[in-house]
Design a protein around this motif. Structure first.
Motif, mmCIF file in Angstrom:
data_model
loop_
_atom_site.group_PDB
_atom_site.id
_atom_site.type_symbol
_atom_site.label_atom_id
_atom_site.label_comp_id
_atom_site.label_asym_id
_atom_site.label_seq_id
_atom_site.Cartn_x
_atom_site.Cartn_y
_atom_site.Cartn_z
ATOM 1 N N GLU A 1 0.823 -1.214 0.000
ATOM 2 C CA GLU A 1 0.000 0.000 0.000
ATOM 3 C C GLU A 1 0.856 1.264 0.000
ATOM 4 N N SER A 2 1.968 1.256 0.720
ATOM 5 C CA SER A 2 2.768 2.474 0.847
ATOM 6 C C SER A 2 4.046 2.462 0.012
ATOM 7 N N HIS A 3 4.565 1.271 -0.341
ATOM 8 C CA HIS A 3 5.817 1.182 -1.091
ATOM 9 C C HIS A 3 5.693 0.152 -2.217
ATOM 10 N N PRO A 4 4.762 0.350 -3.143
ATOM 11 C CA PRO A 4 4.584 -0.649 -4.209
ATOM 12 C C PRO A 4 5.808 -0.804 -5.096
ATOM 13 N N GLU A 5 6.557 0.284 -5.292
ATOM 14 C CA GLU A 5 7.708 0.203 -6.187
ATOM 15 C C GLU A 5 8.782 -0.734 -5.647
ATOM 16 N N LEU A 6 8.909 -0.809 -4.324
ATOM 17 C CA LEU A 6 9.929 -1.660 -3.715
ATOM 18 C C LEU A 6 9.625 -3.131 -3.970
ATOM 19 N N LEU A 7 8.376 -3.507 -3.792
ATOM 20 C CA LEU A 7 8.009 -4.897 -3.962
ATOM 21 C C LEU A 7 7.830 -5.266 -5.427
ATOM 22 N N ASP A 8 7.434 -4.308 -6.244
ATOM 23 C CA ASP A 8 7.374 -4.580 -7.688
ATOM 24 C C ASP A 8 8.767 -4.932 -8.216
ATOM 25 N N ALA A 9 9.763 -4.192 -7.763
ATOM 26 C CA ALA A 9 11.133 -4.477 -8.198
ATOM 27 C C ALA A 9 11.552 -5.873 -7.754
ATOM 28 N N GLN A 10 11.155 -6.263 -6.552
ATOM 29 C CA GLN A 10 11.511 -7.597 -6.078
ATOM 30 C C GLN A 10 10.801 -8.685 -6.893
ATOM 31 N N LEU A 11 9.539 -8.475 -7.195
ATOM 32 C CA LEU A 11 8.816 -9.463 -8.000
ATOM 33 C C LEU A 11 9.413 -9.585 -9.395
ATOM 34 N N ARG A 12 9.813 -8.465 -9.990
ATOM 35 C CA ARG A 12 10.443 -8.546 -11.306
ATOM 36 C C ARG A 12 11.756 -9.327 -11.239
ATOM 37 N N ALA A 13 12.512 -9.114 -10.155
ATOM 38 C CA ALA A 13 13.762 -9.861 -9.990
ATOM 39 C C ALA A 13 13.483 -11.357 -9.852
ATOM 40 N N LEU A 14 12.453 -11.709 -9.118
ATOM 41 C CA LEU A 14 12.089 -13.117 -8.954
ATOM 42 C C LEU A 14 11.596 -13.721 -10.258
ATOM 43 N N LEU A 15 10.846 -12.944 -11.019
ATOM 44 C CA LEU A 15 10.352 -13.439 -12.299
ATOM 45 C C LEU A 15 11.487 -13.647 -13.294
ATOM 46 N N GLY A 16 12.616 -12.978 -13.066
ATOM 47 C CA GLY A 16 13.752 -13.128 -13.959
ATOM 48 C C GLY A 16 14.599 -14.355 -13.691
ATOM 49 N N VAL A 17 14.299 -15.097 -12.635
ATOM 50 C CA VAL A 17 15.062 -16.309 -12.321
ATOM 51 C C VAL A 17 14.711 -17.400 -13.320
ATOM 52 N N THR A 18 15.736 -18.063 -13.871
ATOM 53 C CA THR A 18 15.475 -19.167 -14.797
ATOM 54 C C THR A 18 14.991 -20.389 -14.014
#
Length: 845
Positions: free
Chosen positions: A630-647
């Motif tokens: 709710e307050s820091h969506p950009e922080l967790l979005d960046a983490q999810l993108r990093a996780l999605l980049g794992v082969t």
């Protein structure tokens, strides 16, 4: 010209006590300052010297005097007398009065106070020494003294300077005081410590006035009571952190301080045996090897205070940075014992009294390294002679800091004694860093002349499974032996054991080693119970390096990777590339086994220096886990993108902490799918939720329909179910996962998820000898433990008849408390062991 001095007289007839013997941790720990205490034998307190009354407690139990030299003295009548709200106490002075030595300050009713208060013991504390050295008059503890007898001498050693005004931003906050006894001595001392720890100027203001945290008397003289509205203002680079700490202090109702654990008594020793206190249990056989490390060599004389003082400041900052980094690494890896030790060392390093003592020696011409050495020598000697085992147990911590800082000025590398593997090490004492270095040599055991069972070295020895005795006395320095026995269960060292004793201990050690070797050898095999149920045993880790250790230990996968370690070790959030690299390394290390990575879990007891979370009366109930979206969506979005980049996404599982209901997880899944779509990905990792709050457990059926898996975080689930702060040491023994209420929620979670998704446990309970089998019996599919526990937990599960234990669950859930559950479980396992042994004995060969 003689050095000015001041003598403090006994304020009443009484029995003399050292301050460390006062049964109150704030006085005994010298949080308010140095001094003495008296157990009064009269009904009147008198002024110990000439001075001005600068504070009279609203509840009349405490008076503060200020002398013409600026020294401030607190007379505190009895312990916990603040709770009497002035009953039985009559002040005969008021703020602003000038008094002469021996003049009455207050009269009291001894019988009433003795019945109603914790104790009549009255501390006399120098809360502001104003550049004076405090020396007690030589009198034995327990001696009767008369009112007017000399107790303390204060000798001026330096010109007293007013506290420097901190530079930096100014921050303010408003709060309502929640302390039932108001802003009295204890919280005032803690406010001052907060200001000093954060290097800020801190003021407290009410409608009736304002006070600086530098002055205990000014804080207490505000006279604020529970429910008073206050404004806190902090100025300095760490103003926000200081305000957070101060706000938590003043808005959290005070709890009773836990009493220090009493020192155990030494075992009775026969001829040829040397007793000690058991700091870490175990058995060992090996040669006795003395360990006496030399301090780093530093120049004795310096180039003047103007040159040496900045050098010392830089060295302290360098060591402080190293300790801070070590603290963050330990927290991220879940090594709480080590993290607490590093934090304690940081507090010592920032102690203004130690720095002032070193500055005095710089002024006398010493070099920075030598000044620090002498200052800590003096403090260590004071602690050793205090008679307080808890304070004496901290001497090793001082020695560790002494060595660390001196190493910054070393002319040559200090020699480190060589210790052969398998030796029983004899030492006067060890610093924590020395023990860590020694552990790499794999000693069989430790015997220390000094130290205590509550020392940090004892904690580290237990964490590493090294048998250790402490407080053995200087006699051990003269011992030798090629085949000594260390029995750190009975508390005895035997330098020259008999052949029969050696054989007995060798057999016991061999049996334990054989069992551990069998467990390690079978660790890579599945954990299948006696009645045929397979249970996965994963590992909890904090980094890719630990993932490799988990794989070597035989883990069936990673049940919890704490991603916050990446965030805690930095001054800014890590990039997506940095995160992706670490996550990929962890997945690769497990060679095809599943890896569960928890998204950022910050808040409550874990904070980021660059992430300012809104203030909350109770951070554990504020912005944590998924609520950060709710307050820091950009922080967790960046983490999810990093996780999605794992082969190999089929091996990766994403777990979201602090989920309260199915709707929260559905929103995370929607966001994950949207990010994946933007990256052109069609294969997504599994998404799961942590069950940490009762609402999630009670809604497990609906949550399991949304999640790919569930994982129970027993630490937080226990905290929120029992309303017991997991960080409160006074509640540690009662905040037990085996409480029937917590077990009922776990049972509800497993039943709700049945047939929908698997359920694991990644909290500390998964590695508990009694809780782990019960969790399996409750229907949990996976247990995730620290890597070193994997072999033992798998072995315990293989010995378990899950169905038989499951049959006891209904009766366990209706017991009164966790202690009753533990007792019943222990009895059940003892009975099962007897049945198994009898069965084996009856089997034909």
């Amino acid at each position: 010209m003689p050095t000015p001095s001041l003598t403090l007289q006994a304020p009443c007839n009484g029995v003399l006590l050292p301050l460390h013997a006062v049964p109150d941790p704030v006085f005994a720990g010298l949080a308010l300052g140095e001094g003495v205490a008296l157990d009064p034998l009269g009904d009147t307190l008198h002024a110990p010297c000439d001075g001005e009354v600068v504070q009279c407690a609203r509840t009349r139990h405490a008076v503060t005097l200020r002398t013409a030299e600026g020294v401030e003295l607190l007379l505190h009548l009895g312990l916990d007398t603040v709770e009497l709200d002035g009953e039985g106490i009559e002040l005969v002075v008021t703020t602003g009065d000038r008094v002469a030595a021996g003049q009455p300050l207050c009269r009291f009713a001894p019988d009433l106070l003795a019945r109603r208060a914790k104790a009549l013991i009255t501390p006399l504390v120098v809360t502001e020494p104003a550049g004076h050295r405090i020396e007690p008059v030589e009198r034995p503890s327990g001696q009767r003294v008369a009112q007017g007898d000399a107790l303390l001498t204060l000798t001026q050693t330096q010109q007293h300077a007013s506290p420097a005004v901190a530079d930096g931003p100014t921050r303010s906050c408003e709060l309502v005081l929640a302390l039932a006894a108001g802003l009295h001595a204890r919280p005032a001392a803690r406010l001052r410590a907060i200001a000093r720890e954060h290097s800020v100027s801190l003021t407290v203001a009410s409608v009736d006035g304002e006070a600086s945290a530098d002055s205990l008397s000014a804080l207490m003289n505000l006279g604020v009571v529970e429910g008073t509205s206050l404004t806190l203002t902090a100025r300095g680079e760490r103003a926000e952190a200081a305000l957070d700490a101060a706000q938590r202090l003043l808005t959290t109702p005070e709890a009773a301080e836990p009493a220090p654990a009493p020192q155990a008594s030494l075992a009775e020793a026969a001829d040829g045996q040397y007793p000690g206190l058991v700091a870490s249990t175990g058995l060992a056989i090996g040669p006795l090897v003395a360990y006496t490390p030399a301090l780093p060599r530093v120049p004795r004389d310096g180039e003047g205070q103007s040159v040496e003082a900045p050098r010392l400041t830089r060295a302290l900052e360098t060591v402080g940075d190293a300790l801070d980094a070590a603290y963050r690494r330990a927290r991220a890896a879940g090594q709480e014992a080590e993290a607490e030790i590093f934090a304690a060392h940081q507090a010592w390093l920032e102690d203004p009294d130690l720095r002032r003592a070193a500055d005095d020696r710089l002024a006398a011409g010493r070099s920075a390294g030598q000044a620090w050495r002498e200052a800590l020598d003096a403090e260590a000697e004071r602690l050793s002679g205090s008679g307080n085992p808890l304070l004496a147990g901290r001497v090793a911590d001082l020695r560790d800091l002494q060595r660390r800082v001196m190493a910054e000025f070393a002319e040559a590398e200090a020699s480190v004694p060589e210790v052969p593997a398998g030796a029983i090490v004899l030492a006067e004492d060890l610093t924590p860093s020395e023990l860590v270095a020694l552990a790499e040599a794999r000693p069989a055991g430790l015997c220390l002349a000094a130290g205590g069972t509550t020392s940090h070295v004892a904690i580290l020895a237990r964490a590493r499974g090294i048998p250790c005795l402490v407080a053995m006395g200087h006699c051990i320095g003269e011992l030798d032996g090629e085949r000594a026995v260390l029995d750190a269960e009975a508390g005895l060292l035997e330098p020259a054991p008999s052949a029969a004793r050696l054989a007995e201990v060798e057999a016991a050690i061999a049996e334990r080693a054989e069992r551990a070797a069998r467990e390690r050898a079978a660790a890579h095999e599945p954990a299948v119970t006696r009645d045929g149920r397979e249970i996965e045993v994963g590992a909890n880790i904090g980094s890719a390096d630990e993932a490799r250790l988990a794989a070597e230990a035989g883990a069936d996968g990673i049940g919890l990777m704490r991603s916050e370690f990446l965030f805690l070790e930095r001054s800014a959030a890590p990039s997506e590339a940095d995160q992706r690299g670490e996550y990929q390394a962890a997945v690769d290390a497990l060679g095809g086994k599943p890896v569960i990575i928890r998204t950022l879990d910050i808040g409550a007891d874990k904070q980021l220096p660059y992430l300012r979370l809104p203030q909350a009366p109770n951070p554990a109930l504020g912005l944590r886990g998924s609520r950060l979206w709710e307050s820091h969506p950009e922080l967790l979005d960046a983490q999810l993108r990093a996780l999605l980049g794992v082969t190999a996404p089929e091996r990766l599982r994403i777990m979201v902490p602090m989920i309260g209901d199915a709707g929260e997880l559905a929103r995370v899944r929607e966001r994950l799918e949207r990010l994946a779509e933007g990256l052109g990905l069609t294969r997504l990792p599994a998404l799961g939720a942590m069950i940490e709050v009762p609402s999630a457990a009670l809604c497990a059926r609906r949550l399991a329909a949304e999640a790919d898996f569930l994982s129970i975080g027993t630490n937080d689930l226990t905290q929120y179910t029992l309303a017991m702060d997991r960080e409160d040491p006074g509640l540690a023994a009662r905040a037990d996962v085996l409480h029937p209420a917590v077990l009922t929620l776990i049972h509800t979670t497993v039943e709700g998820a049945a047939g929908r998704c698997p359920v694991g446990v990644c909290g500390a309970a998964a590695g508990d000898d009694l809780a782990a089998p019960l969790l399996a019996a409750l229907g949990v599919d996976e247990l995730s433990v620290e890597p070193a526990r994997v072999p033992a937990i798998k072995a315990a599960l293989r010995r378990l008849d899950v169905a038989a234990l499951a049959g006891t669950i209904p009766e366990l859930l209706v017991l009164d408390d966790a202690a009753a559950v533990r007792e019943r479980l222990a009895g059940w396992f003892a009975a099962q062991s007897t049945i198994t042994t009898t069965t084996h004995e009856r089997m034909p060969s």
